[in-house]
Design an enzyme around this catalytic site. Structure first.
Site, short mmCIF file in Angstrom:
data_model
loop_
_atom_site.label_atom_id
_atom_site.label_comp_id
_atom_site.label_asym_id
_atom_site.label_seq_id
_atom_site.Cartn_x
_atom_site.Cartn_y
_atom_site.Cartn_z
CE LYS A 127 -3.94 -1.82 2.45
NZ LYS A 127 -4.72 -1.52 3.64
CG HIS A 130 -0.95 7.31 2.68
ND1 HIS A 130 -1.21 7.96 3.85
CD2 HIS A 130 -1.53 6.10 2.79
CE1 HIS A 130 -1.94 7.18 4.63
NE2 HIS A 130 -2.13 6.04 4.02
CG HIS A 133 2.02 5.71 6.50
ND1 HIS A 133 1.58 5.28 5.27
CD2 HIS A 133 1.46 4.90 7.41
CE1 HIS A 133 0.79 4.23 5.44
NE2 HIS A 133 0.70 3.98 6.72
N1 ARG Z 1 0.33 -0.65 9.93
C1 ARG Z 1 -0.60 0.11 10.72
C2 ARG Z 1 -1.25 1.20 9.88
O1 ARG Z 1 -0.68 1.65 8.91
C3 ARG Z 1 0.04 0.75 11.92
C4 ARG Z 1 0.66 -0.20 12.90
C5 ARG Z 1 0.70 0.39 14.27
N2 ARG Z 1 1.37 -0.39 15.24
C6 ARG Z 1 0.87 -1.42 15.95
N3 ARG Z 1 1.65 -2.03 16.81
N4 ARG Z 1 -0.37 -1.80 15.81
O2 ARG Z 1 -2.33 1.63 10.24
#
Ligand code: ARG
Length: 566
Positions: A127, A130, A133
């Site tokens: 993905k 973007h 982030h």
């Molecule tokens: N990959 C997730 C996102 O982009 C964020 C992960 C956050 N960290 C965790 N330990 N859940 O929304």
């Protein structure tokens, strides 16, 4: 460096028996405006002990306290005793310390080697990386640097989103419509197209969703074809992420993402069972959190596949075992407040007393001017594009204004990327905001380029001076208001870092460097520096160098560079 607050507390202590030195020091404040002095001691707490009105106590104390080398004036204002510190003492202390410590100025051993994990960035494989982030990426990086600077053993983890049902969707989409060479040439945009198409087609053909679930289950069960495709999506995506991290000069100590925990979830499920925490609900396994007013958490679906939260439970346990952290920070958007509330509560119910050391550090959402971002609809702004455009625009400005700026590409990168980073860190974390190209690419006012420019201005003065800078100067020459304002800010640098650390708020540091840049520019405007009077010149240049060093150190905490020419 001399602790002026402590010096003042000592003056007070000789007159106040009922409070300890520490208690007195704790009470000392900074008055709202500088005409009122540098520090103030409120007498309201003493009214009971002294059986007198605070005003009268303050009046007496102000009369009785004798001046020292550090304290040049004591006055009484209402219920406060106000202190003016000796300006030349302050100048001496600050300048000697900064010139001596250089890039270490601002650091401390406050953290005493305790381990802090900062988990940040964590984009999702296949993905787009973007603009949404960017906040976790730069806030997390700044927090890492802030903790690291204060003597913590700091560990950076990128919890990559590289597992979950979306991979089933992607496998189905790739097998139905994908083209390997197209993906290889342009991985994330092509994978995104497939993902978007999956959702469009699945609206008409809901059976695709079932197929996707089956593929994810195959992946979880180690099916070769599924694993190979997944691995490939991951490798191609990481190549793209790496370009963004390189631009930002961000690194991690661990890339253990969600997939890393795929073999560590069974033991979580076993423990949950042993503790009697799992319940069946419509074939799925949940933890009921109703007694805590939290909605139930789904741990395992009826087809046996695990979820995002299951992997987070496994991750927290693994991290505690591996790093024995004192604190683990999750820099993740506020949309996930409930997720972390559930996750931390379950760990507490599992009996892990360290669950209290898990901290979700939320931040507000980024919207686009045309509406909320939506990966499924393909409405996203790529972070890499934002950074590259900022660099391009900076290069144009430099070429127009100062074509002799040295290595123009390097400076354009430092300033362009810095502008984006600084903007992200300018507001308190929790505020939502709307991304605007125009604002991001504007370098006027309270921006990163303004602070970097002030640093470059200091460098230019020092270059023109052309001699070594030493701290053997006549400090009494730096007693004017302009110099004193700058030095007082420089002196408070470490306190600002500690406030930023305590609140997990990097914007305290952006504010600090802006204030320092502004105070310095005022000084610079009012005072010629390279004057004929050698002693005065030496003293003022030392002030310039001390400012420069502090700006450089402050920018470094934000993950920004301090170019010498702009
Ligand atoms: N990959 C997730 C996102 O982009 C964020 C992960 C956050 N960290 C965790 N330990 N859940 O929304």
């Amino acid at each position: 460096m001399k602790d002026f607050k402590l010096a003042i507390a000592e003056c007070l202590k000789s007159k106040i028996e009922d409070l300890t030195l520490d208690e007195i020091k704790e009470l000392i404040e900074v008055p709202p405006n500088k005409d009122m002095g540098d520090y103030a001691f409120p007498c309201f707490k003493l009214a009971k002990v002294f059986r007198k009105a605070p005003n009268a106590i303050a009046e007496d104390l102000a009369k009785e306290i004798s001046l020292t080398d550090d304290v040049s004036k004591v006055i009484n204002l209402g219920g406060y005793v106000n202190f003016f510190v000796s300006k030349s003492e302050m100048a001496k202390e600050v300048i000697k310390k900064v010139l001596n410590e250089k890039s270490n100025y601002g650091k401390s051993a406050f953290g005493d080697g305790k381990t802090v994990i900062v988990e940040y960035s964590s984009p999702n494989i296949a993905k787009p990386f973007h603009i949404g982030h960017i906040r976790t990426t730069v806030i997390g990086n700044a927090l890492y640097k802030i903790y690291d600077s204060q003597g913590y053993n700091t560990i950076r983890i990128n919890h990559l989103g590289d597992y979950g049902t979306q991979f089933g969707k992607l496998i189905v989409a790739f097998k139905s419509w994908g083209d390997k060479s197209l993906v290889e040439a342009n991985p994330i945009p092509e994978l995104l197209k497939l993902y978007v198409k999956f959702h469009e087609v699945a609206e008409e053909k809901p059976e695709l969703e079932d197929e996707a679930r089956e593929w994810f289950t195959k992946l979880e069960n180690g099916d070769e074809e599924a694993k190979e495709l997944w691995q490939w999506f991951r490798t191609e995506s990481l190549k793209e992420f790496k370009r963004v991290y390189d631009l930002l000069e961000i690194e991690f100590d661990s890339l253990a993402g969600e997939s890393f925990y795929s073999d560590k979830m069974q033991s979580v499920i076993d423990t949950l069972n042993e503790k009697g925490l799992l319940q069946e609900s419509q074939g799925a396994q949940i933890v009921d959190l109703e007694p805590y007013n939290i909605p139930p958490a789904l741990i395992m679906k009826n087809d046996g596949s695990t979820l995002y939260i299951t992997r987070d439970l496994a991750a927290a346990i693994y991290r505690k075992q591996t790093y024995d952290f004192d604190k683990c920070l999750y820099v993740v958007g506020s949309q996930q407040n409930l997720h972390f509330e559930q996750c931390f509560k379950i760990l507490e119910l599992m009996g892990y007393e360290w669950s209290k050391d898990l901290n979700h550090i939320p931040f507000g959402m980024v919207a686009l001017e045309e509406g909320t971002m939506s990966t499924r609809k393909g409405r996203v702004v790529f972070l890499e594009d934002v950074l590259n455009q900022a660099v391009d625009k900076t290069r144009e400005i430099i070429l127009a204004k100062n074509p002799n700026a040295g290595d123009i590409d390097a400076v354009a990168k430092e300033v362009g990327v810095g502008a984006v980073v600084f903007q992200e860190l300018s507001n308190s974390r929790i505020k939502d905001y709307t991304f605007s190209w125009e604002k991001t690419l504007s370098f006027d006012g309270e921006t990163g380029p303004y602070v970097q420019y002030t640093h470059a201005r200091c460098c230019s003065v020092i270059r023109k001076y052309g001699q070594d800078i030493d701290s053997n100067i006549d400090f009494s020459l730096l007693q004017d208001e302009g110099s004193f304002e700058v030095l007082k800010l420089v002196e408070s640098f470490n306190q600002s870092i500690l406030v930023a650390l305590r609140k997990n708020e990097p914007h305290i540091i952006t504010r600090f460097v802006l204030d320092l840049a502004q105070a310095f520019n005022k000084f610079y405007h009012d005072n010629p520096i390279l004057v004929d009077d050698e002693e005065l010149k030496k003293a003022r240049v030392a002030l310039v160098e001390v400012t420069r060093q502090t700006l450089e150190n402050g920018l470094a905490l934000l993950g920004m560079k301090a170019p010498h020419r702009m």
